[in-house]
Design an enzyme around this catalytic site. Structure first.
Site, short mmCIF file in Angstrom:
data_model
loop_
_atom_site.label_atom_id
_atom_site.label_comp_id
_atom_site.label_asym_id
_atom_site.label_seq_id
_atom_site.Cartn_x
_atom_site.Cartn_y
_atom_site.Cartn_z
N ASN A 288 -45.76 16.71 -35.47
CA ASN A 288 -46.00 15.88 -35.26
C ASN A 288 -45.03 15.17 -36.26
O ASN A 288 -45.33 14.94 -37.51
CB ASN A 288 -47.65 15.49 -36.00
CG ASN A 288 -48.26 14.49 -35.46
OD1 ASN A 288 -47.05 12.93 -36.06
ND2 ASN A 288 -49.12 14.39 -35.07
N ASP B 97 -45.56 10.91 -36.97
CA ASP B 97 -46.18 10.02 -36.96
C ASP B 97 -45.62 9.73 -38.27
O ASP B 97 -45.27 8.44 -38.68
CB ASP B 97 -47.52 10.36 -37.03
CG ASP B 97 -48.42 10.45 -35.20
OD1 ASP B 97 -47.68 10.57 -34.76
OD2 ASP B 97 -48.86 10.62 -35.33
N HIS B 98 -45.12 10.51 -38.92
CA HIS B 98 -45.12 10.02 -40.63
C HIS B 98 -43.76 10.13 -40.96
O HIS B 98 -43.26 9.48 -42.40
CB HIS B 98 -45.98 10.58 -41.29
CG HIS B 98 -47.67 10.88 -41.89
ND1 HIS B 98 -48.30 10.02 -41.12
CD2 HIS B 98 -48.56 11.75 -40.82
CE1 HIS B 98 -49.21 9.51 -40.92
NE2 HIS B 98 -49.59 11.14 -41.08
N ARG C 83 -40.92 -0.53 -43.86
CA ARG C 83 -39.63 -1.14 -44.19
C ARG C 83 -39.21 -2.51 -43.31
O ARG C 83 -38.19 -3.15 -43.30
CB ARG C 83 -38.82 -0.97 -44.44
CG ARG C 83 -37.72 -0.31 -46.38
CD ARG C 83 -37.45 -1.45 -46.74
NE ARG C 83 -38.34 -1.19 -48.19
CZ ARG C 83 -37.12 -0.94 -48.88
NH1 ARG C 83 -35.61 -1.22 -48.50
NH2 ARG C 83 -37.14 -0.63 -50.69
N HIS D 249 -48.79 10.12 -31.57
CA HIS D 249 -50.13 9.68 -31.74
C HIS D 249 -49.79 8.48 -31.71
O HIS D 249 -49.20 7.23 -32.93
CB HIS D 249 -51.32 9.41 -33.09
CG HIS D 249 -52.26 9.26 -33.30
ND1 HIS D 249 -53.26 9.77 -33.95
CD2 HIS D 249 -52.81 8.18 -31.80
CE1 HIS D 249 -54.48 8.70 -33.01
NE2 HIS D 249 -54.33 8.11 -31.94
N ARG E 241 -51.52 4.89 -31.50
CA ARG E 241 -52.18 3.72 -31.66
C ARG E 241 -52.56 2.77 -30.93
O ARG E 241 -51.99 1.70 -31.33
CB ARG E 241 -52.50 3.48 -33.31
CG ARG E 241 -53.10 5.53 -34.07
CD ARG E 241 -52.78 5.29 -35.25
NE ARG E 241 -53.99 5.92 -36.01
CZ ARG E 241 -55.27 6.37 -36.57
NH1 ARG E 241 -55.69 5.35 -36.60
NH2 ARG E 241 -55.70 7.15 -36.84
N ARG F 115 -49.24 1.20 -35.69
CA ARG F 115 -49.19 1.45 -37.00
C ARG F 115 -47.94 1.98 -36.91
O ARG F 115 -47.29 2.02 -38.70
CB ARG F 115 -50.18 1.90 -38.22
CG ARG F 115 -50.64 3.05 -38.03
CD ARG F 115 -52.33 3.17 -38.92
NE ARG F 115 -53.25 2.87 -38.45
CZ ARG F 115 -54.20 3.54 -38.79
NH1 ARG F 115 -54.15 4.35 -39.57
NH2 ARG F 115 -55.57 3.43 -39.15
N GLU G 193 -51.34 12.45 -28.48
CA GLU G 193 -52.58 11.90 -29.05
C GLU G 193 -52.91 10.47 -28.53
O GLU G 193 -51.60 9.27 -28.76
CB GLU G 193 -52.49 12.23 -30.47
CG GLU G 193 -52.81 13.18 -31.34
CD GLU G 193 -52.73 13.46 -32.45
OE1 GLU G 193 -53.47 12.39 -33.61
OE2 GLU G 193 -52.04 14.02 -33.29
N THR H 57 -56.46 7.94 -41.43
CA THR H 57 -56.18 9.25 -40.48
C THR H 57 -57.22 9.09 -39.31
O THR H 57 -58.32 8.89 -39.58
CB THR H 57 -55.11 10.23 -40.64
OG1 THR H 57 -55.11 11.35 -39.86
CG2 THR H 57 -56.32 11.02 -42.23
N THR H 58 -57.34 10.31 -38.60
CA THR H 58 -58.20 10.59 -37.10
C THR H 58 -59.14 11.16 -38.43
O THR H 58 -58.62 12.18 -38.78
CB THR H 58 -57.99 11.36 -36.33
OG1 THR H 58 -56.51 10.93 -35.87
CG2 THR H 58 -59.22 12.07 -35.01
N GLU I 147 -58.44 21.42 -29.05
CA GLU I 147 -57.99 20.72 -30.36
C GLU I 147 -58.77 20.83 -31.43
O GLU I 147 -59.97 20.07 -31.70
CB GLU I 147 -56.83 19.70 -30.77
CG GLU I 147 -56.54 19.94 -31.89
CD GLU I 147 -55.25 18.78 -32.09
OE1 GLU I 147 -54.66 18.86 -31.33
OE2 GLU I 147 -55.02 19.13 -33.74
N HIS J 170 -54.65 19.36 -38.23
CA HIS J 170 -55.23 18.42 -39.00
C HIS J 170 -55.31 19.58 -40.76
O HIS J 170 -55.92 19.83 -40.66
CB HIS J 170 -57.26 17.47 -38.96
CG HIS J 170 -56.39 16.17 -39.45
ND1 HIS J 170 -57.17 15.85 -40.92
CD2 HIS J 170 -55.91 14.75 -38.43
CE1 HIS J 170 -56.81 14.77 -40.78
NE2 HIS J 170 -56.96 13.91 -39.83
N GLY J 171 -54.87 18.48 -41.41
CA GLY J 171 -54.68 19.19 -42.86
C GLY J 171 -53.80 20.35 -43.31
O GLY J 171 -54.28 20.57 -44.04
N HIS K 274 -48.34 15.54 -41.62
CA HIS K 274 -48.35 15.29 -42.88
C HIS K 274 -47.64 16.19 -43.70
O HIS K 274 -46.46 16.23 -44.17
CB HIS K 274 -49.47 14.68 -43.39
CG HIS K 274 -49.13 14.11 -44.82
ND1 HIS K 274 -49.37 15.29 -45.77
CD2 HIS K 274 -49.01 13.11 -45.02
CE1 HIS K 274 -49.63 13.42 -46.94
NE2 HIS K 274 -49.21 12.63 -46.14
#
Ligand code: PXP
Length: 238
Positions: free
Chosen positions: A6, A8-9, A17, A42, A44, A48, A69, A99-100, A150, A190-191, A213
Site C-alpha cells: 500500500n 498511501d503513506h 508539503r 485508497h 478517499r 488526503r 480500496e 485510518t480505516t 480481507e 492493517h497494522g 505503513h
C-alpha cells in the site's frame, strides 16, 4: 503467500508539503522491482493522500495488479468503473478517522453490497470486503457474491498483551477457515509490521497481505543515513 504494498503513506508525505515529492507512483514501481505481487491504494473522499492523478497513473503503469480500496459510494463506484482496477476492496470510511478503523458492516447492507458486487463484476473487477474477524460478517460477505474478504488485522496488531494478541490470532485463523469453506478468497491486512506479520504468514488459507505503513516507516530509517550522507557530500563539496 503474496504481498501487496500500500503506497498511501508515500502520498501522505507528499501532501505534507503539497508538492510533487515523494511520488507514490514511483514508490509503486520500486515495490514491484523489489518483488511485490501487487499495489494497493485508497482513494478517499477527501483525497488526503492518494489523488485521482495517482490512481490513473498507477493503473496505466504498474505491471502487477492494482487493488483499489474505496468506500462503496456512488462517486467511487463510478471512478472504479472508469479506472478498472484488478480488485476493489470495499472499506467503511469516516471523514474524521486517521485510518480505516474497523471492518464493513456487511450484515446490515447485504442487498446494497450485492448490487455493488454485481456492478463491479459486469466490468470484470473482482471485489473484496474488508471485515472484522466476525463469523456473521463473513457469512454475510459470502451472500453478497464477493470474491474475497480481507480480514481486518487491526485488533490483532494493536492487542495490549500477548494473551490478547493470541486470542485475536485464533479468531483470524477461524475466520480464514470459515471464509474458505464458504468459497471466498482470503486476504488480510492493517497494522501488520515486521514482527507481528510472522504468525499471520503461517495461516495457509490467507492468500495475500496488504501492508503499507510499516514498510513506509521502515523505508525512512533504512534510507535515512544514505540520504543524509548524500546531502553532506553536496554541502561540503566532497
Ligand atoms: N487494508 C486495508 C483495508 C486498509 O484500509 C489499510 C490501511 O490503509 C491496510 C490494509 C494497510 O494497513 P497498514 O498501512 O497499517 O499496513
Amino acid at each position: 503467500m503474496k504481498l501487496s504494498v500500500n503506497v498511501d503513506h508515500v502520498a501522505t508525505l507528499r501532501e505534507a508539503r503539497g508538492g510533487l515529492e515523494p511520488d507514490p507512483v514511483t514508490a509503486a514501481h520500486i515495490a514491484e522491482l523489489a518483488g511485490a505481487d501487487g499495489i494497493v491504494c485508497h482513494l478517499r473522499e477527501d483525497r488526503r493522500h492518494i489523488n485521482d492523478r495517482d490512481l490513473r497513473l498507477l493503473r496505466e503503469t504498474i505491471k502487477t495488479k492494482l487493488d483499489l480500496e474505496m468506500a462503496a459510494t456512488e462517486e467511487m463506484i463510478k471512478i472504479a468503473i472508469e479506472t478498472l482496477p484488478d480488485l476493489v476492496t470495499l472499506v467503511p470510511e469516516r471523514r474524521l478517522e486517521r485510518t480505516t478503523e474497523r471492518g464493513l458492516n456487511v450484515v446490515d447492507q447485504i442487498p446494497y453490497l450485492s448490487d455493488v458486487v454485481l456492478e463491479m463484476h459486469k466490468h470484470d473487477i473482482k471485489v473484496s470486503l474488508f471485515v472484522d474477524p466476525d463469523p456473521k460478517q463473513v457469512e454475510a460477505a459470502a451472500k453478497t457474491g464477493a470474491d474475497f474478504i480481507e480480514i481486518h488485522t487491526g485488533e490483532y496488531a494493536n492487542a495490549r498483551n500477548e494473551k490478547a494478541q493470541y486470542e485475536e490470532l485464533q479468531k483470524i485463523k477461524e475466520i480464514a477457515k470459515l471464509a474458505r469453506r464458504l468459497g471466498l478468497g482470503v486476504n488480510a491486512g492493517h497494522g501488520l509490521n515486521y514482527l507481528n506479520v510472522i504468525p499471520i504468514t503461517k495461516i495457509e488459507e490467507i492468500e495475500e497481505l496488504s501492508i503499507g505503513h510499516a514498510i513506509v516507516a521502515r523505508a525512512i530509517f533504512v534510507g535515512f543515513e544514505r540520504a543524509v550522507r548524500e546531502m553532506v557530500r553536496i554541502v561540503k563539496g566532497i
